[in-house]
Design an enzyme around this catalytic site. Structure first.
Site, mmCIF file in Angstrom:
data_model
loop_
_atom_site.group_PDB
_atom_site.id
_atom_site.type_symbol
_atom_site.label_atom_id
_atom_site.label_comp_id
_atom_site.label_asym_id
_atom_site.label_seq_id
_atom_site.Cartn_x
_atom_site.Cartn_y
_atom_site.Cartn_z
ATOM 1 N N ASP A 138 56.023 20.897 51.458
ATOM 2 C CA ASP A 138 55.479 19.750 50.640
ATOM 3 C C ASP A 138 54.046 20.041 50.049
ATOM 4 O OD1 ASP A 138 54.537 19.536 53.156
ATOM 5 O OD2 ASP A 138 53.605 17.672 52.609
ATOM 6 N N THR A 177 47.946 22.324 58.335
ATOM 7 C CA THR A 177 47.421 22.442 56.874
ATOM 8 C C THR A 177 45.998 21.836 56.607
ATOM 9 O OG1 THR A 177 49.827 22.374 56.586
ATOM 10 C CG2 THR A 177 48.442 21.074 54.997
HETATM 11 N N1 ASP Z 1 53.474 20.088 55.509
HETATM 12 C C1 ASP Z 1 53.332 21.515 55.663
HETATM 13 C C2 ASP Z 1 54.534 22.235 55.446
HETATM 14 O O1 ASP Z 1 55.610 21.561 55.485
HETATM 15 C C3 ASP Z 1 53.045 21.662 57.096
HETATM 16 C C4 ASP Z 1 51.909 20.907 57.761
HETATM 17 O O2 ASP Z 1 51.366 20.009 57.304
HETATM 18 O O3 ASP Z 1 51.174 21.485 58.829
HETATM 19 O O4 ASP Z 1 54.397 23.401 54.958
#
Ligand code: ASP
Length: 312
Positions: free
Chosen positions: A208, A177
């Site tokens: 999130d 992300t």
């Molecule tokens: N937080 C992101 C999600 O749960 C995933 C990530 O941070 O890679 O969609």
């Protein structure tokens, strides 16, 4: 990075928290990720150097990371169980606490740009799926071919996950992300986050990242936060807002607030990382994974970039 009396602006970016260690990443991959982080940081810095807003800086940095296939956002996003790239993004302006977010978009090349349109051109904060795409077209954002997002490495990761006997989705922490936080010369803060979510996600799962207060938050009274990690626990802990609330209401130092909230996430069984900038221009980072792609810079000429280990 602490601010000095000469700090006019500052910016921090991340390209995801995850399981990467020097043993699992070869030098070529390290160099490629460092170059990509450098380019995204430079895109944000250029805005701030020219006297631009924190909002424009975080948007520019996140667009650069979305367009880079190395990260799990935009091009290079992970696949759902059905083999689709469903993208989530959010942006928030600390000056006004205006916010925009989109979830589950599949044909918009830069979801952060669409989130920004939601914030600036529409009556709502959070749009999803087909409706978000329709809004994009009405706002003059051209659809892109979904094939743009697809990379062989992400397909391989999906196939690997499907070959496993158990597990709902990627619990191997192949995160990626992207996010940015900035404080501009006028003293305003902003945050933006963009993601493909988790490999193998199903049922239109939303993490999130696009949830205001969970993965993204900005408030000139406290700071700006962008998160990465196990989204379910980050939503339950309201991580980005919680960090701001601790600073604003309890007077906690930024690093203490970040560490405390990540400990709460840990107690729920989640891991991940955060980047933060305060209204004074101080940046902070924390993560509970082995690594987090990250970089930061400010107007005093300080510039750091790291992937593994302890927070610099
Ligand atoms: N937080 C992101 C999600 O749960 C995933 C990530 O941070 O890679 O969609």
């Amino acid at each position: 990075m602490t601010q000095t009396s000469e700090t006019r602006w500052s910016i921090a970016i991340h390209g995801g928290a995850g399981s990467m260690t020097p043993a699992t990443m070869d030098q070529t991959a390290v160099a490629a990720h460092e170059a990509a982080l450098c380019a995204a940081l430079a895109a944000g810095e250029a805005v701030l150097c020219a006297g631009g807003s924190a909002l424009d800086a975080v948007t520019a940095a996140v667009i650069a990371l979305e367009d880079d296939p190395l990260f799990n956002a935009g091009r290079g996003a992970v696949f759902t169980y059905e083999g689709v790239n469903e993208l989530d993004a959010a942006v928030m302006d600390g000056a006004t606490r205006a916010a925009g977010a989109v979830a589950g978009v599949t044909r918009t090349r830069n979801p952060v740009t669409l989130a920004r349109k939601v914030m600036e051109a529409g009556p709502h904060v959070f749009l999803s799926g087909e409706g978000a795409e329709q809004f994009a077209r009405e706002q003059g954002i051209e659809p892109c071919d979904p094939a743009w997002f697809s990379t062989p490495e992400r397909l391989r990761q999906l196939q690997e996950l499907k070959a496993r006997a158990s597990g709902w989705f990627d619990d191997g922490l192949k995160y990626g992300t992207v996010g940015a936080v900035a404080r501009d010369a006028a003293g305003h803060v902003a945050a933006a986050t963009s993601t493909g979510g988790l490999t193998g996600k199903r049922w239109n799962r939303i993490g999130d990242s696009p949830v205001i207060g969970a993965g993204t938050y900005a408030d000139d009274r406290a700071g700006a936060v962008s998160c990465t990690g196990s989204g379910e626990q980050f939503i339950r802990a309201g991580v980005a807002h919680e960090i701001c609330a601790r600073m604003r209401l309890a007077g906690e130092q930024v690093q203490d607030a970040a560490d405390a909230v990540l400990a709460e996430v840990g107690a729920m069984g989640g891991v991940g990382g955060v980047i933060i900038v305060t209204p004074a221009g101080e940046t902070a980072m924390a993560f509970t994974t082995p690594g987090m792609f990250r970089a930061r810079a400010d107007s005093t000429g300080q510039r750091t970039l790291a992937i593994f280990g302890e927070v610099d």
